[in-house]
Design a protein around this motif. Sequence first.
Motif, PDB file in Angstrom:
ATOM      1  N   ASP A   1       6.828  66.712   8.332  1.00 44.54           N
ATOM      2  CA  ASP A   1       7.796  67.175   7.335  1.00 44.54           C
ATOM      3  C   ASP A   1       9.072  66.340   7.393  1.00 44.54           C
ATOM      4  O   ASP A   1       9.632  65.980   6.351  1.00 44.54           O
ATOM      5  CB  ASP A   1       8.117  68.653   7.560  1.00 44.54           C
ATOM      6  N   LEU A   2       9.530  66.038   8.618  1.00 41.93           N
ATOM      7  CA  LEU A   2      10.726  65.213   8.759  1.00 41.93           C
ATOM      8  C   LEU A   2      10.446  63.803   8.254  1.00 41.93           C
ATOM      9  O   LEU A   2      11.298  63.191   7.603  1.00 41.93           O
ATOM     10  CB  LEU A   2      11.171  65.165  10.222  1.00 41.93           C
ATOM     11  N   GLY A   3       9.260  63.292   8.535  1.00 44.14           N
ATOM     12  CA  GLY A   3       8.898  61.969   8.071  1.00 44.14           C
ATOM     13  C   GLY A   3       8.827  61.884   6.555  1.00 44.14           C
ATOM     14  O   GLY A   3       9.285  60.894   5.946  1.00 44.14           O
ATOM     15  N   LYS A   4       8.271  62.926   5.925  1.00 48.66           N
ATOM     16  CA  LYS A   4       8.224  62.951   4.455  1.00 48.66           C
ATOM     17  C   LYS A   4       9.621  62.929   3.865  1.00 48.66           C
ATOM     18  O   LYS A   4       9.877  62.238   2.868  1.00 48.66           O
ATOM     19  CB  LYS A   4       7.474  64.185   3.984  1.00 48.66           C
ATOM     20  N   TRP A   5      10.511  63.707   4.488  1.00 47.17           N
ATOM     21  CA  TRP A   5      11.898  63.680   4.008  1.00 47.17           C
ATOM     22  C   TRP A   5      12.503  62.295   4.191  1.00 47.17           C
ATOM     23  O   TRP A   5      13.187  61.790   3.298  1.00 47.17           O
ATOM     24  CB  TRP A   5      12.729  64.707   4.775  1.00 47.17           C
ATOM     25  N   TRP A   6      12.222  61.659   5.333  1.00 49.50           N
ATOM     26  CA  TRP A   6      12.819  60.366   5.648  1.00 49.50           C
ATOM     27  C   TRP A   6      12.408  59.292   4.646  1.00 49.50           C
ATOM     28  O   TRP A   6      13.232  58.453   4.253  1.00 49.50           O
ATOM     29  CB  TRP A   6      12.429  59.956   7.071  1.00 49.50           C
ATOM     30  N   ILE A   7      11.168  59.310   4.198  1.00 43.57           N
ATOM     31  CA  ILE A   7      10.710  58.291   3.244  1.00 43.57           C
ATOM     32  C   ILE A   7      10.913  58.725   1.799  1.00 43.57           C
ATOM     33  O   ILE A   7      10.537  58.001   0.874  1.00 43.57           O
ATOM     34  CB  ILE A   7       9.244  57.899   3.481  1.00 43.57           C
ATOM     35  N   GLY A   8      11.488  59.908   1.611  1.00 44.88           N
ATOM     36  CA  GLY A   8      11.788  60.379   0.261  1.00 44.88           C
ATOM     37  C   GLY A   8      10.589  60.967  -0.460  1.00 44.88           C
ATOM     38  O   GLY A   8      10.543  60.995  -1.689  1.00 44.88           O
ATOM     39  N   ALA A   9       9.622  61.483   0.316  1.00 44.16           N
ATOM     40  CA  ALA A   9       8.429  62.058  -0.292  1.00 44.16           C
ATOM     41  C   ALA A   9       8.489  63.571  -0.423  1.00 44.16           C
ATOM     42  O   ALA A   9       7.540  64.193  -0.852  1.00 44.16           O
ATOM     43  CB  ALA A   9       7.196  61.674   0.529  1.00 44.16           C
ATOM     44  N   SER A  10       9.610  64.156  -0.017  1.00 44.84           N
ATOM     45  CA  SER A  10       9.756  65.613  -0.149  1.00 44.84           C
ATOM     46  C   SER A  10      11.209  65.959  -0.359  1.00 44.84           C
ATOM     47  O   SER A  10      12.096  65.115  -0.217  1.00 44.84           O
ATOM     48  CB  SER A  10       9.252  66.311   1.121  1.00 44.84           C
TER      49      SER A  10
ATOM     50  N   ALA B   1      -0.469  56.323   5.544  1.00 44.56           N
ATOM     51  CA  ALA B   1       0.966  56.509   5.761  1.00 44.56           C
ATOM     52  C   ALA B   1       1.741  55.259   5.378  1.00 44.56           C
ATOM     53  O   ALA B   1       2.806  55.326   4.758  1.00 44.56           O
ATOM     54  CB  ALA B   1       1.227  56.870   7.225  1.00 44.56           C
ATOM     55  N   ALA B   2       1.190  54.087   5.748  1.00 49.37           N
ATOM     56  CA  ALA B   2       1.852  52.829   5.404  1.00 49.37           C
ATOM     57  C   ALA B   2       1.850  52.621   3.900  1.00 49.37           C
ATOM     58  O   ALA B   2       2.860  52.207   3.311  1.00 49.37           O
ATOM     59  CB  ALA B   2       1.153  51.671   6.106  1.00 49.37           C
ATOM     60  N   THR B   3       0.735  52.926   3.254  1.00 51.19           N
ATOM     61  CA  THR B   3       0.634  52.762   1.803  1.00 51.19           C
ATOM     62  C   THR B   3       1.627  53.661   1.081  1.00 51.19           C
ATOM     63  O   THR B   3       2.209  53.268   0.058  1.00 51.19           O
ATOM     64  CB  THR B   3      -0.796  53.070   1.335  1.00 51.19           C
ATOM     65  N   ALA B   4       1.829  54.875   1.606  1.00 47.15           N
ATOM     66  CA  ALA B   4       2.750  55.828   0.980  1.00 47.15           C
ATOM     67  C   ALA B   4       4.175  55.300   0.917  1.00 47.15           C
ATOM     68  O   ALA B   4       4.962  55.719   0.061  1.00 47.15           O
ATOM     69  CB  ALA B   4       2.721  57.153   1.735  1.00 47.15           C
ATOM     70  N   LEU B   5       4.506  54.386   1.802  1.00 50.74           N
ATOM     71  CA  LEU B   5       5.847  53.817   1.799  1.00 50.74           C
ATOM     72  C   LEU B   5       6.132  53.045   0.508  1.00 50.74           C
ATOM     73  O   LEU B   5       7.285  52.892   0.106  1.00 50.74           O
ATOM     74  CB  LEU B   5       6.025  52.871   2.992  1.00 50.74           C
ATOM     75  N   GLY B   6       5.070  52.561  -0.119  1.00 47.60           N
ATOM     76  CA  GLY B   6       5.239  51.728  -1.299  1.00 47.60           C
ATOM     77  C   GLY B   6       5.978  52.406  -2.437  1.00 47.60           C
ATOM     78  O   GLY B   6       6.616  51.740  -3.258  1.00 47.60           O
ATOM     79  N   SER B   7       5.900  53.730  -2.506  1.00 49.79           N
ATOM     80  CA  SER B   7       6.564  54.456  -3.592  1.00 49.79           C
ATOM     81  C   SER B   7       7.928  54.996  -3.192  1.00 49.79           C
ATOM     82  O   SER B   7       8.570  55.701  -3.968  1.00 49.79           O
ATOM     83  CB  SER B   7       5.673  55.614  -4.061  1.00 49.79           C
ATOM     84  N   SER B   8       8.370  54.663  -1.995  1.00 49.95           N
ATOM     85  CA  SER B   8       9.665  55.171  -1.530  1.00 49.95           C
ATOM     86  C   SER B   8      10.815  54.481  -2.239  1.00 49.95           C
ATOM     87  O   SER B   8      10.830  53.263  -2.391  1.00 49.95           O
ATOM     88  CB  SER B   8       9.807  54.962  -0.019  1.00 49.95           C
ATOM     89  N   GLY B   9      11.789  55.280  -2.654  1.00 50.83           N
ATOM     90  CA  GLY B   9      12.987  54.736  -3.268  1.00 50.83           C
ATOM     91  C   GLY B   9      14.179  54.715  -2.337  1.00 50.83           C
ATOM     92  O   GLY B   9      15.278  54.330  -2.749  1.00 50.83           O
ATOM     93  N   VAL B  10      13.982  55.133  -1.082  1.00 49.86           N
ATOM     94  CA  VAL B  10      15.109  55.196  -0.146  1.00 49.86           C
ATOM     95  C   VAL B  10      14.964  54.229   1.024  1.00 49.86           C
ATOM     96  O   VAL B  10      15.935  53.963   1.736  1.00 49.86           O
ATOM     97  CB  VAL B  10      15.298  56.633   0.414  1.00 49.86           C
ATOM     98  N   ILE B  11      13.760  53.705   1.245  1.00 51.80           N
ATOM     99  CA  ILE B  11      13.550  52.746   2.322  1.00 51.80           C
ATOM    100  C   ILE B  11      13.999  51.369   1.855  1.00 51.80           C
ATOM    101  O   ILE B  11      13.660  50.923   0.756  1.00 51.80           O
ATOM    102  CB  ILE B  11      12.075  52.698   2.749  1.00 51.80           C
ATOM    103  N   LYS B  12      14.766  50.692   2.713  1.00 49.59           N
ATOM    104  CA  LYS B  12      15.293  49.381   2.356  1.00 49.59           C
ATOM    105  C   LYS B  12      14.579  48.238   3.067  1.00 49.59           C
ATOM    106  O   LYS B  12      14.421  47.152   2.511  1.00 49.59           O
ATOM    107  CB  LYS B  12      16.784  49.317   2.675  1.00 49.59           C
ATOM    108  N   SER B  13      14.159  48.455   4.320  1.00 45.10           N
ATOM    109  CA  SER B  13      13.570  47.366   5.093  1.00 45.10           C
ATOM    110  C   SER B  13      12.682  47.926   6.190  1.00 45.10           C
ATOM    111  O   SER B  13      12.614  49.138   6.397  1.00 45.10           O
ATOM    112  CB  SER B  13      14.670  46.485   5.702  1.00 45.10           C
ATOM    113  N   VAL B  14      12.011  47.017   6.896  1.00 49.04           N
ATOM    114  CA  VAL B  14      11.135  47.415   7.998  1.00 49.04           C
ATOM    115  C   VAL B  14      11.362  46.487   9.174  1.00 49.04           C
ATOM    116  O   VAL B  14      11.615  45.292   9.011  1.00 49.04           O
ATOM    117  CB  VAL B  14       9.652  47.381   7.565  1.00 49.04           C
ATOM    118  N   THR B  15      11.292  47.053  10.387  1.00 48.74           N
ATOM    119  CA  THR B  15      11.331  46.248  11.602  1.00 48.74           C
ATOM    120  C   THR B  15      10.384  46.861  12.619  1.00 48.74           C
ATOM    121  O   THR B  15       9.981  48.026  12.490  1.00 48.74           O
ATOM    122  CB  THR B  15      12.754  46.139  12.175  1.00 48.74           C
TER     123      THR B  15
END
Length: 300
Positions: free
Chosen positions: A291-300, A65-79
Amino acid sequence: MVLLQNFRHIACLAACVFLASPGRAMPVETSDTVLERGSGSGKRIILWETSLTSELKSIPGLLSAATALGSSGVIKSVTNWETKRPDEVPKKFPYRPMVRTPQHLEGDNWKNLISVVSSQKNTIVHFYNEPERNGIQASDAVASWRQKMLPLRQKYGAKLAGPGCASSDEGSAWLRTFMGMLADEEKPDYLNLHFYTLPSNPCDQEIRNAESFFSEKHKTYNLPVIIGEIASTSRDGAQVVEFTKEVSKWLDQPAQSWVVEYGFFGVSTGVDDNFVSPAAQMLDSKGAWTDLGKWWIGAS
């Protein structure tokens, strides 16, 4: 405007964050340029709970799940409500450390923070998480702000997000007192706002409430806004999805350019208390994105 009931809706986080191991050294980043600009075109913050780092061995799916974030174009930062970067999250994302409590102003927590701000350009540092619900007086917070936080801006060029108060009367009053005690040059670079819905209110009403709350606070303090936490607490999954997507759409509009970043709550493998809605979870018990998480990271 309908405001949140005056109870501790984020108590689950306290239990999670104290599982962290603040004594581990903070890794030094190698690319200030990437960290400074962020990775995607969006405004979304991944609220990666500290408990996830401790669950990596027992829930292997979390690493994927963490690795999948690498291809996200909508995530800006992490806290993660802490001062140490979660190593498993891709380094392409700027890390926003948080001085969550007074205890984070000293010891290993503070050493970790200094490591971040000295190695990552223009770090945004969050200050105090819902202090009005944790027995912290505004006057004491101002003293700590002046003694410990302002030097981060002066010495390291860090940008400061003010205390993240709840969207209740108590939270608004605390923030008003805190801001009123600061001189103009002492004000934070960003307001840090929280918003959770009332589970009994219809979705369309809470969408309007959220929009009004953020707009009013921005107008009152004339500062750009970071929304440190937001979520629907409805038990109706359809309403949770509608609230999340419609508010995100509104926040992303050019008219809301004063909103710099925003983070929807629910990046954890389980529901932590009776306030958080199971439908708002962005990870399942196996560490996979919902499903909501996939939408949130731009994977769906």
